[in-house]
Scaffold this motif. Structure first.
Motif, PDB file in Angstrom:
ATOM      1  N   ASP A 197      -4.948  53.945  66.096  1.00 26.29           N
ATOM      2  CA  ASP A 197      -6.174  53.447  66.716  1.00 26.29           C
ATOM      3  C   ASP A 197      -6.017  53.346  68.227  1.00 26.29           C
ATOM      4  O   ASP A 197      -5.130  52.636  68.716  1.00 26.29           O
ATOM      5  CB  ASP A 197      -6.543  52.071  66.154  1.00 26.29           C
ATOM      6  CG  ASP A 197      -6.893  52.117  64.676  1.00 26.29           C
ATOM      7  OD1 ASP A 197      -7.385  53.174  64.220  1.00 26.29           O
ATOM      8  OD2 ASP A 197      -6.675  51.118  63.978  1.00 26.29           O
ATOM      9  N   LYS A 198      -6.872  54.040  68.947  1.00 27.33           N
ATOM     10  CA  LYS A 198      -6.864  53.946  70.411  1.00 27.33           C
ATOM     11  C   LYS A 198      -7.638  52.704  70.820  1.00 27.33           C
ATOM     12  O   LYS A 198      -8.840  52.596  70.587  1.00 27.33           O
ATOM     13  CB  LYS A 198      -7.482  55.193  71.039  1.00 27.33           C
ATOM     14  CG  LYS A 198      -7.454  55.165  72.564  1.00 27.33           C
ATOM     15  CD  LYS A 198      -7.873  56.503  73.171  1.00 27.33           C
ATOM     16  CE  LYS A 198      -9.331  56.791  72.907  1.00 27.33           C
ATOM     17  NZ  LYS A 198      -9.764  58.035  73.596  1.00 27.33           N
ATOM     18  N   LEU A 199      -6.936  51.743  71.417  1.00 27.23           N
ATOM     19  CA  LEU A 199      -7.548  50.469  71.792  1.00 27.23           C
ATOM     20  C   LEU A 199      -7.666  50.287  73.295  1.00 27.23           C
ATOM     21  O   LEU A 199      -8.395  49.405  73.749  1.00 27.23           O
ATOM     22  CB  LEU A 199      -6.734  49.306  71.205  1.00 27.23           C
ATOM     23  CG  LEU A 199      -6.550  49.304  69.682  1.00 27.23           C
ATOM     24  CD1 LEU A 199      -5.728  48.086  69.254  1.00 27.23           C
ATOM     25  CD2 LEU A 199      -7.886  49.327  68.959  1.00 27.23           C
ATOM     26  N   LEU A 200      -6.947  51.100  74.052  1.00 26.35           N
ATOM     27  CA  LEU A 200      -6.883  50.938  75.502  1.00 26.35           C
ATOM     28  C   LEU A 200      -7.127  52.298  76.151  1.00 26.35           C
ATOM     29  O   LEU A 200      -6.517  53.293  75.756  1.00 26.35           O
ATOM     30  CB  LEU A 200      -5.507  50.396  75.897  1.00 26.35           C
ATOM     31  CG  LEU A 200      -5.226  50.099  77.374  1.00 26.35           C
ATOM     32  CD1 LEU A 200      -6.098  48.945  77.855  1.00 26.35           C
ATOM     33  CD2 LEU A 200      -3.754  49.771  77.579  1.00 26.35           C
ATOM     34  N   ASP A 201      -8.023  52.341  77.145  1.00 23.67           N
ATOM     35  CA  ASP A 201      -8.392  53.637  77.755  1.00 23.67           C
ATOM     36  C   ASP A 201      -8.941  53.360  79.149  1.00 23.67           C
ATOM     37  O   ASP A 201     -10.013  52.785  79.302  1.00 23.67           O
ATOM     38  CB  ASP A 201      -9.436  54.323  76.876  1.00 23.67           C
ATOM     39  CG  ASP A 201      -9.686  55.771  77.294  1.00 23.67           C
ATOM     40  OD1 ASP A 201      -9.406  56.125  78.458  1.00 23.67           O
ATOM     41  OD2 ASP A 201     -10.186  56.550  76.446  1.00 23.67           O
ATOM     42  N   PHE A 202      -8.189  53.737  80.184  1.00 16.87           N
ATOM     43  CA  PHE A 202      -8.640  53.512  81.557  1.00 16.87           C
ATOM     44  C   PHE A 202      -7.912  54.440  82.519  1.00 16.87           C
ATOM     45  O   PHE A 202      -6.969  55.133  82.141  1.00 16.87           O
ATOM     46  CB  PHE A 202      -8.474  52.044  81.960  1.00 16.87           C
ATOM     47  CG  PHE A 202      -7.049  51.584  82.080  1.00 16.87           C
ATOM     48  CD1 PHE A 202      -6.467  51.393  83.314  1.00 16.87           C
ATOM     49  CD2 PHE A 202      -6.267  51.342  80.945  1.00 16.87           C
ATOM     50  CE1 PHE A 202      -5.156  50.957  83.435  1.00 16.87           C
ATOM     51  CE2 PHE A 202      -4.964  50.905  81.048  1.00 16.87           C
ATOM     52  CZ  PHE A 202      -4.405  50.713  82.307  1.00 16.87           C
ATOM     53  N   HIS A 203      -8.340  54.426  83.773  1.00 16.14           N
ATOM     54  CA  HIS A 203      -7.787  55.312  84.795  1.00 16.14           C
ATOM     55  C   HIS A 203      -7.149  54.496  85.921  1.00 16.14           C
ATOM     56  O   HIS A 203      -7.482  53.338  86.140  1.00 16.14           O
ATOM     57  CB  HIS A 203      -8.882  56.223  85.381  1.00 16.14           C
ATOM     58  CG  HIS A 203      -9.368  57.258  84.417  1.00 16.14           C
ATOM     59  ND1 HIS A 203     -10.301  56.984  83.425  1.00 16.14           N
ATOM     60  CD2 HIS A 203      -9.060  58.590  84.297  1.00 16.14           C
ATOM     61  CE1 HIS A 203     -10.547  58.087  82.740  1.00 16.14           C
ATOM     62  NE2 HIS A 203      -9.813  59.064  83.248  1.00 16.14           N
ATOM     63  N   ILE A 204      -6.269  55.177  86.643  1.00 14.30           N
ATOM     64  CA  ILE A 204      -5.637  54.608  87.829  1.00 14.30           C
ATOM     65  C   ILE A 204      -6.389  55.130  89.062  1.00 14.30           C
ATOM     66  O   ILE A 204      -6.583  56.344  89.202  1.00 14.30           O
ATOM     67  CB  ILE A 204      -4.138  54.992  87.928  1.00 14.30           C
ATOM     68  CG1 ILE A 204      -3.387  54.635  86.634  1.00 14.30           C
ATOM     69  CG2 ILE A 204      -3.503  54.329  89.139  1.00 14.30           C
ATOM     70  CD1 ILE A 204      -3.316  53.177  86.332  1.00 14.30           C
TER      71      ILE A 204
END
Length: 205
Positions: A197-204
Motif C-alpha cells: 500500500d502506497k501511503l506516502l507520496d510527495f516531491h522535494i
C-alpha cells in the motif's frame, strides 16, 4: 499533539552511521508539531543545511491517554500506522555532536516529519512487529525494512516513554529507520509503502 521519535533502533542503520555503542534503553528525541508535513505537500530543502537526509520509518498513532503503561497493555494505546520520513540535517547533526550540544535543531525543523495516510493496524496486517515498509525515490527503491528488526519493540518503547511523559490522543511515534538513509535533492519524487500500500507520496522542492 507531540511527535516522539526513536533513534538508533535498527542495528544495520547504526552500523552505517558508525554507532558502535549498544544502547540498553531506547534513544528518544522530540519534534514539535510544526514539523508535520502531510497531505502530499512538497518538502522544501532548508537553506541552513547542505545535507538533508531521508529516514523512512513506521509511524504509530496513539489513541488513548496513558501514563506509566505496562508493556503488556501498550498495544491498547495505538490504533493506526503509516509510513513517515524523519528528515535530518546531517551536517548540522555532526556539528552539534562534535561540540557535545543537543541536536534538536537538526531533527525538529519545520516540515521535518513527513507522514502518509494512516491505516488501521488491522488493515496493515495486525502485527505492529511484522510490518514491511519501503521508500522509493524516482521509482527506485532506496530503503526497505521490517519492524521485526527493531532493537526496541513498539510496546516497550511506549511503556518506556510513558514513564516520563503522558501520552495523549493523536501523539505520533516515529519508530526508527533501517539502513539505507541518504540525501535528498530538489526535484526528487518520494513514495513510501507499507506492504504493497502506497501511503506516502510527495516531491522535494
Amino acid at each position: 499533539m507531540k511527535i516522539i521519535a526513536v533513534g538508533m533502533n535498527y542495528a544495520r542503520h547504526n552500523q552505517e552511521l558508525g554507532h558502535a555503542i549498544v544502547n540498553k534503553e531506547p534513544v528518544i528525541f522530540m519534534k514539535p508539531d510544526s514539523a508535520i508535513l502531510k497531505d502530499g505537500k512538497p518538502f522544501f530543502v532548508p537553506d541552513f543545511s547542505e545535507e538533508v537526509h531521508y529516514e523512512t520509518e513506521v509511524v504509530v498513532r496513539i489513541c488513548r491517554l496513558g501514563k506509566n503503561i505496562a508493556p503488556r497493555f501498550a498495544h491498547r494505546y495505538y490504533d493506526a500506522v503509516t509510513v513517515g520520513i524523519d528528515f535530518t540535517a546531517r551536517d548540522l547533526q555532526r556539528k552539534f555532536r562534535e561540540a557535545g550540544n543537543p541536536w534538536e535543531l537538526c531533527k525538529g525543523f519545520d516540515n521535518s516529519a513527513a507522514i502518509g495516510a494512516f491505516v488501521p493496524l488491522e488493515q496493515a496486517g495486525g502485527d505492529v512487529q511484522n510490518l514491511d515498509f519501503r521508500l522509493t525515490i524516482d521509482n527506485k527503491e532506496v530503503q526497505h525494512g521490517n519492524t521485526s528488526d527493531m532493537l526496541f519493540r513498539v510496546d516497550d518503547i511506549i511503556a518506556y516513554v510513558s514513564r516520563f511523559m503522558t501520552l495523549k490522543i493523536g501523539d505520533l511515534l516515529f519508530t526508527g529507520t533501517p539502513a539505507g538513509v541518504g540525501p535528498v535533492s530538489i526535484g526528487q519524487h518520494l513514495q513510501g509503502y507499507l506492504g504493497e500500500d502506497k501511503l506516502l507520496d510527495f516531491h522535494i522542492r
